[in-house]
Design a protein around this motif. Structure first.
Motif, PDB file in Angstrom:
ATOM      1  N   HIS A 138      30.975   3.484  27.141  1.00 56.23           N
ATOM      2  CA  HIS A 138      31.259   3.722  28.555  1.00 56.23           C
ATOM      3  C   HIS A 138      31.184   5.211  28.831  1.00 56.23           C
ATOM      4  CE1 HIS A 138      32.637   1.665  32.148  1.00 56.23           C
ATOM      5  NE2 HIS A 138      33.684   2.454  32.311  1.00 56.23           N
ATOM      6  N   GLY A 139      30.985   5.559  30.059  1.00 54.09           N
ATOM      7  CA  GLY A 139      31.059   6.957  30.469  1.00 54.09           C
ATOM      8  C   GLY A 139      32.200   7.142  31.455  1.00 54.09           C
ATOM      9  N   HIS A 140      32.600   8.394  31.657  1.00 56.40           N
ATOM     10  CA  HIS A 140      33.685   8.655  32.595  1.00 56.40           C
ATOM     11  C   HIS A 140      33.531  10.032  33.217  1.00 56.40           C
ATOM     12  CE1 HIS A 140      37.860   9.663  33.916  1.00 56.40           C
ATOM     13  NE2 HIS A 140      37.736   8.435  34.396  1.00 56.40           N
ATOM     14  N   ILE A 141      33.822  10.123  34.512  1.00 54.84           N
ATOM     15  CA  ILE A 141      33.876  11.409  35.203  1.00 54.84           C
ATOM     16  C   ILE A 141      35.143  11.461  36.050  1.00 54.84           C
ATOM     17  CG2 ILE A 141      31.374  11.840  35.340  1.00 54.84           C
ATOM     18  CD1 ILE A 141      31.534  10.735  38.261  1.00 54.84           C
ATOM     19  N   ASN A 142      35.498  12.660  36.460  1.00 54.87           N
ATOM     20  CA  ASN A 142      36.545  12.851  37.459  1.00 54.87           C
ATOM     21  C   ASN A 142      35.837  12.902  38.812  1.00 54.87           C
ATOM     22  OD1 ASN A 142      38.318  14.112  39.328  1.00 54.87           O
ATOM     23  ND2 ASN A 142      39.497  14.993  37.648  1.00 54.87           N
ATOM     24  N   LEU A 143      36.099  11.930  39.671  1.00 54.94           N
ATOM     25  CA  LEU A 143      35.375  11.853  40.935  1.00 54.94           C
ATOM     26  C   LEU A 143      35.629  13.068  41.821  1.00 54.94           C
ATOM     27  CD1 LEU A 143      35.760   8.058  41.768  1.00 54.94           C
ATOM     28  CD2 LEU A 143      33.706   9.246  41.028  1.00 54.94           C
ATOM     29  N   ASP A 144      36.850  13.609  41.787  1.00 52.45           N
ATOM     30  CA  ASP A 144      37.134  14.831  42.551  1.00 52.45           C
ATOM     31  C   ASP A 144      36.252  15.976  42.069  1.00 52.45           C
ATOM     32  OD1 ASP A 144      39.243  14.092  44.416  1.00 52.45           O
ATOM     33  OD2 ASP A 144      40.510  13.803  42.666  1.00 52.45           O
ATOM     34  N   SER A 145      36.108  16.101  40.755  1.00 52.00           N
ATOM     35  CA  SER A 145      35.274  17.159  40.190  1.00 52.00           C
ATOM     36  C   SER A 145      33.801  16.934  40.506  1.00 52.00           C
ATOM     37  CB  SER A 145      35.478  17.238  38.670  1.00 52.00           C
ATOM     38  OG  SER A 145      36.824  17.528  38.358  1.00 52.00           O
ATOM     39  N   PHE A 146      33.373  15.684  40.458  1.00 58.52           N
ATOM     40  CA  PHE A 146      31.988  15.332  40.808  1.00 58.52           C
ATOM     41  C   PHE A 146      31.669  15.776  42.233  1.00 58.52           C
ATOM     42  CE2 PHE A 146      28.789  12.532  42.584  1.00 58.52           C
ATOM     43  CZ  PHE A 146      27.868  12.340  41.565  1.00 58.52           C
ATOM     44  N   VAL A 147      32.573  15.452  43.156  1.00 58.28           N
ATOM     45  CA  VAL A 147      32.353  15.810  44.564  1.00 58.28           C
ATOM     46  C   VAL A 147      32.398  17.326  44.745  1.00 58.28           C
ATOM     47  CG1 VAL A 147      33.329  15.631  46.890  1.00 58.28           C
ATOM     48  CG2 VAL A 147      33.151  13.588  45.455  1.00 58.28           C
ATOM     49  N   SER A 148      33.378  17.980  44.130  1.00 60.43           N
ATOM     50  CA  SER A 148      33.498  19.435  44.260  1.00 60.43           C
ATOM     51  C   SER A 148      32.268  20.160  43.721  1.00 60.43           C
ATOM     52  CB  SER A 148      34.750  19.939  43.528  1.00 60.43           C
ATOM     53  OG  SER A 148      35.919  19.421  44.120  1.00 60.43           O
ATOM     54  N   ALA A 149      31.762  19.705  42.581  1.00 61.68           N
ATOM     55  CA  ALA A 149      30.590  20.336  41.974  1.00 61.68           C
ATOM     56  C   ALA A 149      29.363  20.190  42.873  1.00 61.68           C
ATOM     57  CB  ALA A 149      30.320  19.726  40.604  1.00 61.68           C
ATOM     58  N   THR A 222      49.984   8.861  38.077  1.00 58.86           N
ATOM     59  CA  THR A 222      51.093   9.587  37.462  1.00 58.86           C
ATOM     60  C   THR A 222      50.801  11.086  37.459  1.00 58.86           C
ATOM     61  OG1 THR A 222      50.294   9.730  35.172  1.00 58.86           O
ATOM     62  CG2 THR A 222      51.281   7.635  35.857  1.00 58.86           C
ATOM     63  N   GLU A 223      51.803  11.857  37.153  1.00 58.17           N
ATOM     64  CA  GLU A 223      51.616  13.266  36.821  1.00 58.17           C
ATOM     65  C   GLU A 223      51.089  13.320  35.382  1.00 58.17           C
ATOM     66  OE1 GLU A 223      52.074  15.930  38.818  1.00 58.17           O
ATOM     67  OE2 GLU A 223      52.457  14.509  40.445  1.00 58.17           O
ATOM     68  N   PRO A 224      50.638  14.482  34.886  1.00 58.72           N
ATOM     69  CA  PRO A 224      50.253  14.579  33.475  1.00 58.72           C
ATOM     70  C   PRO A 224      51.389  14.138  32.561  1.00 58.72           C
ATOM     71  CG  PRO A 224      49.515  16.519  34.662  1.00 58.72           C
ATOM     72  CD  PRO A 224      50.369  15.736  35.625  1.00 58.72           C
ATOM     73  N   VAL A 225      51.056  13.337  31.546  1.00 58.99           N
ATOM     74  CA  VAL A 225      52.076  12.771  30.651  1.00 58.99           C
ATOM     75  C   VAL A 225      51.698  13.057  29.193  1.00 58.99           C
ATOM     76  CG1 VAL A 225      52.752  10.931  32.239  1.00 58.99           C
ATOM     77  CG2 VAL A 225      50.874  10.532  30.635  1.00 58.99           C
ATOM     78  N   ASP A 226      52.713  12.986  28.309  1.00 58.34           N
ATOM     79  CA  ASP A 226      52.472  13.186  26.878  1.00 58.34           C
ATOM     80  C   ASP A 226      51.799  11.976  26.249  1.00 58.34           C
ATOM     81  OD1 ASP A 226      53.586  15.714  26.924  1.00 58.34           O
ATOM     82  OD2 ASP A 226      55.606  14.983  26.483  1.00 58.34           O
ATOM     83  N   ALA A 272      43.850   0.696  33.171  1.00 59.08           N
ATOM     84  CA  ALA A 272      44.277   2.084  33.289  1.00 59.08           C
ATOM     85  C   ALA A 272      43.226   3.021  32.704  1.00 59.08           C
ATOM     86  CB  ALA A 272      45.616   2.295  32.572  1.00 59.08           C
ATOM     87  N   ILE A 273      43.276   4.266  33.163  1.00 57.92           N
ATOM     88  CA  ILE A 273      42.439   5.334  32.622  1.00 57.92           C
ATOM     89  C   ILE A 273      43.265   6.622  32.619  1.00 57.92           C
ATOM     90  CG2 ILE A 273      41.461   5.826  34.897  1.00 57.92           C
ATOM     91  CD1 ILE A 273      39.685   6.352  31.505  1.00 57.92           C
ATOM     92  N   ARG A 278      45.400  14.681  31.645  1.00 60.79           N
ATOM     93  CA  ARG A 278      46.445  13.798  31.112  1.00 60.79           C
ATOM     94  C   ARG A 278      47.144  12.961  32.192  1.00 60.79           C
ATOM     95  NH1 ARG A 278      46.573  14.464  25.936  1.00 60.79           N
ATOM     96  NH2 ARG A 278      48.286  12.980  25.713  1.00 60.79           N
ATOM     97  N   ARG A 279      46.688  13.049  33.444  1.00 63.42           N
ATOM     98  CA  ARG A 279      47.179  12.104  34.458  1.00 63.42           C
ATOM     99  C   ARG A 279      46.655  10.710  34.120  1.00 63.42           C
ATOM    100  NH1 ARG A 279      44.704  12.287  39.057  1.00 63.42           N
ATOM    101  NH2 ARG A 279      42.997  13.562  38.220  1.00 63.42           N
ATOM    102  N   ILE A 280      47.408   9.702  34.499  1.00 60.66           N
ATOM    103  CA  ILE A 280      46.973   8.321  34.302  1.00 60.66           C
ATOM    104  C   ILE A 280      46.930   7.614  35.653  1.00 60.66           C
ATOM    105  CG2 ILE A 280      47.669   6.052  33.371  1.00 60.66           C
ATOM    106  CD1 ILE A 280      48.589   7.462  30.861  1.00 60.66           C
ATOM    107  N   ARG A 281      45.885   6.850  35.851  1.00 64.05           N
ATOM    108  CA  ARG A 281      45.766   5.984  37.039  1.00 64.05           C
ATOM    109  C   ARG A 281      45.784   4.547  36.549  1.00 64.05           C
ATOM    110  NH1 ARG A 281      41.397   8.020  40.826  1.00 64.05           N
ATOM    111  NH2 ARG A 281      43.166   9.339  41.392  1.00 64.05           N
ATOM    112  N   PHE A 282      46.680   3.736  37.108  1.00 56.67           N
ATOM    113  CA  PHE A 282      46.710   2.333  36.683  1.00 56.67           C
ATOM    114  C   PHE A 282      46.842   1.416  37.890  1.00 56.67           C
ATOM    115  CE2 PHE A 282      51.132   3.752  36.318  1.00 56.67           C
ATOM    116  CZ  PHE A 282      51.911   2.680  36.745  1.00 56.67           C
TER     117      PHE A 282
END
Length: 392
Positions: A138-149, A222-226, A272-273, A278-282
């Protein structure tokens, strides 16, 4: 006057604007929100390039993943592209052979893992909550970063961006002249609508029908998590796709223009991803409501998401986070709507992407080349006019 006005600045609009500007056109991108609000704001960012099941979609998958792998260098800004494992979990009582059969036609075949093998790959999984998993590359990107770039690269090339709501299309006789916004009129030779789920209502306001549908998608950030999640986790039997397939009956198309209908009960696809920071979206909870502005009870939704995710990923289901929602557009045949509309030859649609991270980069480049007058073997197949045989 610009050559092209692009309506919508999410992943579709920003990618297409960049490719059109790079091809030598002058582009004005009009986006309503400075912070992403639509499907690009809440997507998982997964790139399911393995999923192509026909010669056309497999070709787009090959082009899409190749494009994603090179974009950070080309744009001069990191999209956070990475290669990761995708684990599609099986329910404890699922028949693995029956689930595997659903993926028979995929460009890349999955590897079937039992519950323990899946947990070895992803220790956050609950071995008692799954019957195994399908493993895909699989591949993965940060959509916010994709749009900003893309936004930064578009402006470097001379493309313009304004933040305003498009009130309506400017039409004179049989010709589209441009758009009217709260900041005034903007005219161009060509207009392309990349407004995702909102494309339907925008076009309808000008008497133009389009076969774009949408679900209300909900997830928790979430916020960044351990805690570390090694893989992207989703269910193998995705209820959202079943919802989409069940809500696009041609004979019932008109019901989508009447607010207040819930066409099917809501469903949750537990997954989840974890992003690079280190943020998690679920989530994801999906609702089929015909009103794009429908009010949703976030407390009830969050509880439903947590209940389902906790069965598969117990520690993640307990994490503190913020409930969020957006609209996710799709078409009635799972192929995007790309091309001119029958009403006006200079009005185009570029929307309805079920897998935008795969298809958008490839089709943006193809569309820009096609707009220059070069032939393309795929763009005509995706024309919104392909549904005219149903009597529109």
């Amino acid at each position: 006057m610009h050559d092209w006005i692009v309506i919508g600045g999410g992943i579709t609009g920003i990618s297409l604007s960049y490719e059109l500007q790079k091809a030598g056109f002058s582009v004005l991108l009009i986006e309503q929100h400075q912070q992403l609000q639509g499907g690009s704001s809440l997507g998982y960012g997964g790139i399911s390039y393995w999923a192509g099941s026909t010669p056309v979609t497999q070709q787009l998958c090959r082009e899409g993943i190749a494009r994603q792998r090179e974009l950070s260098n080309e744009l001069g800004m990191d999209t956070e592209f990475r290669e990761i494992d995708l684990l599609l979990t099986l329910e404890p009582d699922a028949d693995p052979k029956e689930i595997l059969a659903q993926y028979n036609n995929c460009w890349i075949a999955p590897t079937l893992l039992n519950a323990q093998e899946a947990c070895d790959r992803e220790p956050q999984l609950n071995p008692k909550g799954i019957g195994g998993a399908l493993l895909f590359p699989h591949g993965h990107i940060n959509l916010d970063s994709f749009v900003s770039a893309h936004r930064q690269a578009l402006q470097k090339l001379g493309g313009e961006i304004i933040y305003a709501k498009v009130d309506r299309l400017l039409i004179e006789g049989d010709r589209l002249l441009g758009v009217l916004t709260e900041q005034g009129e903007f005219r161009s030779s060509q207009v392309v609508v990349c407004a995702g789920a909102m494309s339907r209502s925008l076009l309808k306001a000008s008497g133009i029908r389009s076969r774009i549908y949408y679900t209300h998608a909900e997830a928790i950030d979430t916020e960044p998590v351990d805690l570390e999640l090694r893989s992207m986790v989703m269910p193998a039997d995705t209820k959202r796709y079943q919802l989409e397939g069940a809500t696009t009956n041609i004979d019932q198309d008109s019901i989508w223009d009447i607010a207040g209908h819930e066409l099917l009960p809501p469903s949750v696809d537990a997954g989840a991803i974890q992003f690079c920071d280190r943020r998690i979206r679920f989530g994801q909870l999906s609702r089929v409501l015909t009103d794009p502005y429908a009010a949703i009870d976030p407390i009830q939704s969050e509880a439903a998401i947590r209940e389902q995710v906790s069965k598969i990923l117990p520690k993640i289901g307990e994490l503190k986070g913020k409930w969020r929602n957006c609209l996710v557009s799709f078409s009635s045949d799972n192929l995007p709507l790309v091309g001119s509309l029958k009403e006006y030859e200079n009005l185009y649609l570029f929307s309805g992407f079920t897998s935008p991270t795969v298809y958008v980069p490839a089709l943006s480049r193809r569309f820009a080349t096609y707009a220059k007058g070069n032939p393309d073997d795929i763009i005509p197949l995706l024309s919104p006019q392909r549904f005219l045989s149903y009597g529109e």
